[in-house]
Design a protein around this motif. Sequence first.
Motif, short mmCIF file in Angstrom:
data_model
loop_
_atom_site.label_atom_id
_atom_site.label_comp_id
_atom_site.label_asym_id
_atom_site.label_seq_id
_atom_site.Cartn_x
_atom_site.Cartn_y
_atom_site.Cartn_z
N TRP A 305 3.50 -5.93 -28.23
CA TRP A 305 4.41 -6.40 -27.20
C TRP A 305 5.63 -5.48 -27.09
N LYS A 306 6.15 -5.36 -25.87
CA LYS A 306 7.34 -4.53 -25.64
C LYS A 306 8.61 -5.37 -25.65
N THR A 307 8.57 -6.52 -25.01
CA THR A 307 9.70 -7.46 -25.05
C THR A 307 9.15 -8.83 -25.42
N GLU A 308 10.02 -9.70 -25.89
CA GLU A 308 9.60 -11.05 -26.29
C GLU A 308 8.95 -11.80 -25.14
N ALA A 309 9.36 -11.49 -23.91
CA ALA A 309 8.78 -12.16 -22.74
C ALA A 309 7.29 -11.88 -22.59
N ASP A 310 6.82 -10.78 -23.18
CA ASP A 310 5.39 -10.46 -23.10
C ASP A 310 4.53 -11.40 -23.95
N ILE A 311 5.14 -11.99 -24.99
CA ILE A 311 4.36 -12.67 -26.02
C ILE A 311 3.66 -13.95 -25.56
N PRO A 312 4.37 -14.90 -24.91
CA PRO A 312 3.70 -16.19 -24.61
C PRO A 312 2.37 -16.08 -23.88
N PRO A 313 2.27 -15.33 -22.76
CA PRO A 313 0.96 -15.28 -22.10
C PRO A 313 -0.08 -14.52 -22.90
N LEU A 314 0.33 -13.44 -23.57
CA LEU A 314 -0.64 -12.66 -24.36
C LEU A 314 -1.18 -13.49 -25.52
N LEU A 315 -0.29 -14.19 -26.22
CA LEU A 315 -0.70 -14.98 -27.37
C LEU A 315 -1.55 -16.17 -26.92
N CYS A 316 -1.13 -16.85 -25.88
CA CYS A 316 -1.88 -17.99 -25.37
C CYS A 316 -3.30 -17.58 -24.99
N ASN A 317 -3.44 -16.48 -24.27
CA ASN A 317 -4.76 -16.00 -23.86
C ASN A 317 -5.62 -15.62 -25.05
N ARG A 318 -5.02 -14.99 -26.07
CA ARG A 318 -5.78 -14.60 -27.25
C ARG A 318 -6.29 -15.85 -27.99
N ILE A 319 -5.43 -16.86 -28.10
CA ILE A 319 -5.84 -18.10 -28.77
C ILE A 319 -7.03 -18.73 -28.04
N LYS A 320 -6.90 -18.83 -26.73
CA LYS A 320 -7.95 -19.48 -25.95
C LYS A 320 -9.26 -18.67 -26.01
N ALA A 321 -9.15 -17.37 -26.12
CA ALA A 321 -10.34 -16.53 -26.12
C ALA A 321 -11.02 -16.49 -27.48
N THR A 322 -10.25 -16.61 -28.56
CA THR A 322 -10.83 -16.39 -29.90
C THR A 322 -10.85 -17.63 -30.79
N ILE A 323 -10.08 -18.67 -30.45
CA ILE A 323 -10.02 -19.85 -31.31
C ILE A 323 -10.71 -21.04 -30.67
N ASP A 324 -10.40 -21.33 -29.42
CA ASP A 324 -10.96 -22.51 -28.76
C ASP A 324 -12.47 -22.37 -28.53
#
Length: 324
Positions: A305-324
């Motif tokens: 991530w470059k700024t903290e604002a990048d984190i929520p959508p990136l992290l949410c998408n990764r969780i949904k793709a790899t955990i759920d």
Amino acid sequence: MPSIKNSECPFCNTLVLFKMNEAKDSAYFFCPICGCFEYALDDSRKAVNCNHIAAYLIYNKGSYPTDYNSVANEQNWDEKVVHIDYETVENWYPKTLPEKVDAILLYIYKCTKHIGQTIKFSKSELFSFLFLDRCENPNLSTKFRAEEELRDEGEYILKYLAKQGYIEDQLTFLHGEWQHLRLTPQGYAKVDEIQRNTANGKNVFVAMKFGNDTKLLREAIRMGITSAGYIAIFIDEVQHNDFITPELLKYIKDSKFVVVDLTHQNNGAYFEEGYAMGLGKPVIQLCQDGIKLHFDIAQKNTIMWKTEADIPPLLCNRIKATID
């Protein structure tokens, strides 16, 4: 210093101490049932399910001050109280009766110091941990339902637990100020089963550097996790009486997966990630772009991530793709 006043708890109607936090248009409440929490006083509260908050607070509370001087002399309540995040509350709140039963049994077990011990609960505490709807209108905690209705519904749940063989079958339920409950051997066995399956739940342990310079990072990670429907666990926000390391390891073990940010090359975060991987837990790595990762984990797919604002959508998408 803000004055300390007496009031009723907005969620359980118990007499409490509170003091205003003028800077945030909120108040700190010190309740023997709900613990210490901050409650916003603006109109946004009307969109909140107060019944869910009442249960959330009793299940997630820490210790609370019992006297005026303790409240008045503490300068850092903002760091010690539970800050009600409504999305977190809804993610946490059990949606089905079996989920509520599991939570209730764990609560009784947590209050039991000795096997076979009978525990005495006040009716107010009982109403909260049995997930009873105290308010007729869940969006306004101004009108509480009649106590007779709550007693009847509490009796219904306790009789169900007794019929399942989890608690001793009492002759009377909720006919006084106190209710005595005791787990049966079958109840203890059920608790053991629940604890073994805790990792299938909603908790997500977060490993990172804690400090004033990482507050934005913390909240960005929290937002990404809650947006995906999970609950972020930060060890410095957890109330406990044990040494920090055993408590930390327990939360890692009980989490469904772990999120670790390695931006600050924090030794603790590396240790916690390694422990989680040793347990076979899924681990999602984060790191600020431009930071060189240790060679042992540099090849792992990492959210940069470059700024903290990048984190929520990136992290949410990764969780949904790899955990759920």
